[in-house]
Design a protein around this motif. Structure first.
Motif, mmCIF file in Angstrom:
data_model
loop_
_atom_site.group_PDB
_atom_site.id
_atom_site.type_symbol
_atom_site.label_atom_id
_atom_site.label_comp_id
_atom_site.label_asym_id
_atom_site.label_seq_id
_atom_site.Cartn_x
_atom_site.Cartn_y
_atom_site.Cartn_z
ATOM 1 N N UNK A 30 -29.541 5.306 -49.967
ATOM 2 C CA UNK A 30 -28.711 4.137 -50.254
ATOM 3 C C UNK A 30 -29.099 3.460 -51.554
ATOM 4 N N UNK A 31 -30.395 3.407 -51.822
ATOM 5 C CA UNK A 31 -30.866 2.812 -53.079
ATOM 6 C C UNK A 31 -30.307 3.581 -54.272
ATOM 7 N N UNK A 32 -30.443 4.888 -54.267
ATOM 8 C CA UNK A 32 -29.998 5.697 -55.409
ATOM 9 C C UNK A 32 -28.484 5.710 -55.550
ATOM 10 N N UNK A 33 -27.777 5.742 -54.412
ATOM 11 C CA UNK A 33 -26.320 5.697 -54.467
ATOM 12 C C UNK A 33 -25.853 4.358 -55.042
ATOM 13 N N UNK A 34 -26.502 3.262 -54.622
ATOM 14 C CA UNK A 34 -26.120 1.937 -55.117
ATOM 15 C C UNK A 34 -26.437 1.782 -56.604
ATOM 16 N N UNK A 35 -27.554 2.333 -57.049
ATOM 17 C CA UNK A 35 -27.892 2.276 -58.478
ATOM 18 C C UNK A 35 -26.752 2.862 -59.305
ATOM 19 N N UNK A 36 -26.257 4.022 -58.886
ATOM 20 C CA UNK A 36 -25.145 4.649 -59.605
ATOM 21 C C UNK A 36 -23.862 3.849 -59.436
ATOM 22 N N UNK A 37 -23.619 3.345 -58.240
ATOM 23 C CA UNK A 37 -22.386 2.606 -57.985
ATOM 24 C C UNK A 37 -22.292 1.311 -58.760
ATOM 25 N N UNK B 84 -13.511 -7.704 -54.284
ATOM 26 C CA UNK B 84 -13.955 -6.364 -54.664
ATOM 27 C C UNK B 84 -15.226 -6.030 -53.894
ATOM 28 N N UNK B 85 -15.372 -4.767 -53.513
ATOM 29 C CA UNK B 85 -16.539 -4.377 -52.728
ATOM 30 C C UNK B 85 -16.969 -2.959 -53.089
ATOM 31 N N UNK B 86 -18.255 -2.732 -52.934
ATOM 32 C CA UNK B 86 -18.836 -1.402 -53.116
ATOM 33 C C UNK B 86 -19.332 -0.916 -51.763
ATOM 34 N N UNK B 87 -18.828 0.218 -51.307
ATOM 35 C CA UNK B 87 -19.260 0.813 -50.047
ATOM 36 C C UNK B 87 -20.268 1.908 -50.361
ATOM 37 N N UNK C 296 -11.893 -1.532 -53.364
ATOM 38 C CA UNK C 296 -13.012 -0.939 -52.635
ATOM 39 C C UNK C 296 -13.432 0.357 -53.323
ATOM 40 N N UNK C 297 -14.618 0.345 -53.876
ATOM 41 C CA UNK C 297 -15.176 1.557 -54.485
ATOM 42 C C UNK C 297 -16.152 2.189 -53.496
ATOM 43 N N UNK C 298 -16.040 3.473 -53.303
ATOM 44 C CA UNK C 298 -16.931 4.196 -52.401
ATOM 45 C C UNK C 298 -17.907 5.019 -53.222
#
Length: 395
Positions: free
Chosen positions: A270-277, A219-222, A252-254
């Motif tokens: 990228x920090x804020x997007x990853x926090x939500x992801x 599993x991966x987060x893009x 794969x979650x984008x």
């Protein structure tokens, strides 16, 4: 011999020794193409010499095209150390530029030059010079104007570099009006029968997907920080590799910027997007759409108690200087090779070859400690540059 004369001879000998040592360090990729050298004051301190002595050594490397300079400050490495004193390998099928004195025009179209453009131009200039030709360079905000300037400078072939911007292909071709062949260097396949060398973002995404699958990633987060084509294509490449490996679409979650995400630099977004992801769960891997996005995601993951290289694999793209600083596994674009291939296409055009060719080169895996291994194996390869051999992209 007077003491003053002795000091001069000593300084000359010392600068030559430093020059050769720097050349050797470049040849052994201590500072790979695209990275920045330490400041001149720092290098002078390392060698224990005056700044003026260090300057003499540096100036020769600049003249040889090994490094680029910005004012009085050395900036980036443009080529490996095989230039100046050692003949460059021009491959077995290389022949001199067809007509003695043939002139190759190089133009960058856009407002802001990027380090990538310097590396590509340097590679083109070295190859053309080594094969008996000369180059003319123009930087223009208007594609048609740039093309006309090069034609007015009596260029026999044009190379249009738009690696970090967009280019109006029709404007270039219209301005040239078949008076000279044109080679394009771009960030994407132009989907037209033209001579071109391009950095294929889908391809490097596929490479990244295969690399993670080999490490057991399920599993991966893009983390996408923008909606530009290259960010989208990298995600599609990863998705394709996962599909070939039998991993479902949910693997794969984008994560993309939301409407409430303030615009900013890739690392910030990228920090804020990853926090939500990461609210949807902890993946086996996090992939930034570029290195800055990956480093921003790294900070977000740390806040969740996740350590890159221990709890998950973290990778990015482009191999910026901070990638090495934070031990980030990444993929370095083949910029020097792209310049050399663009020059080769120009040579072919000068010889009368009218064949349209598209050249896409694989990126280089730079494996560092941010990516987990699937299983422990022998000696660690952390920090070693490896050539990654993709298994093939599906049609």
């Amino acid at each position: 011999m007077s003491s003053a004369t002795s000091r001069v001879v000593s300084a000359v000998a010392r600068y030559q020794i430093i020059e050769q040592d720097l050349r050797s360090r470049l040849a052994h990729s201590e500072w790979p193409v695209g990275t920045r050298l330490p400041s001149r004051r720092e290098l002078a301190r390392q060698y224990g010499v005056e700044l003026m002595t260090l300057q003499r050594a540096i100036s020769t490397l600049i003249n040889d095209g090994l490094i680029g300079a910005d004012g009085n400050r050395a900036t980036i490495v443009l080529a490996s150390g095989n230039i100046g004193g050692a003949a460059e390998d021009l491959s077995s099928n290389s022949v001199p530029i067809v007509r003695s004195g043939s002139r190759v025009g190089i133009m960058f179209v856009g407002s802001d030059l990027h380090e990538w453009n310097f590396i590509i131009r340097s590679a083109i200039e070295r190859r053309v010079s080594a094969l008996g030709g000369s180059t003319v360079y123009r930087h223009s905000k208007d594609a048609a104007d740039g093309a006309r300037e090069l034609l007015n400078a009596d260029c026999d072939v044009l190379i249009a570099d738009s690696i970090h911007t967009t280019i109006d292909v029709d404007a270039v071709l219209g301005a040239v009006a078949r008076r000279a062949p044109v080679v394009f260097v771009t960030t994407a396949d132009m989907k037209r029968p033209l001579r071109s060398v391009y950095y294929d973002s889908f391809d490097v995404g596929y490479q990244a997907g295969e690399y993670l699958i080999e490490r057991g990633v399920q599993s991966a987060l893009y983390v996408a920080t923008c909606s530009w084509d290259w960010a989208r294509d990298r995600a599609l490449g990863i998705q394709a590799a996962f599909a070939v490996a039998g991993l479902g679409s949910a693997s794969l979650r984008v994560a993309k910027p939301g409407d409430d995400t303030k615009p900013g630099k890739h690392e910030f977004v990228g920090y804020h997007v990853a926090v939500n992801g990461l609210t949807a769960g902890k993946p086996d891997a996090i992939i930034g759409c570029n290195d800055e996005a990956a480093l921003g995601a790294r900070t977000a993951a740390l806040e969740c108690g996740m350590v890159a290289g221990q709890d998950y694999s973290l990778i990015g793209f482009d191999d910026i200087p901070d990638a090495a600083k934070f031990d980030l596994t990444t993929f370095r674009p083949p910029l020097e090779q792209m310049g050399l291939e663009a020059a080769r296409l120009a040579e072919a055009a000068l010889s009368g070859d009218r064949t349209s060719q598209k050249i896409s080169l694989h990126s280089h895996l730079i494996e560092r400690s941010s990516a987990l291994r699937a299983t422990p194996r022998g000696e660690s390869k952390i920090g070693i540059v490896q050539e990654y051999q993709p298994k093939g992209i599906p049609e």
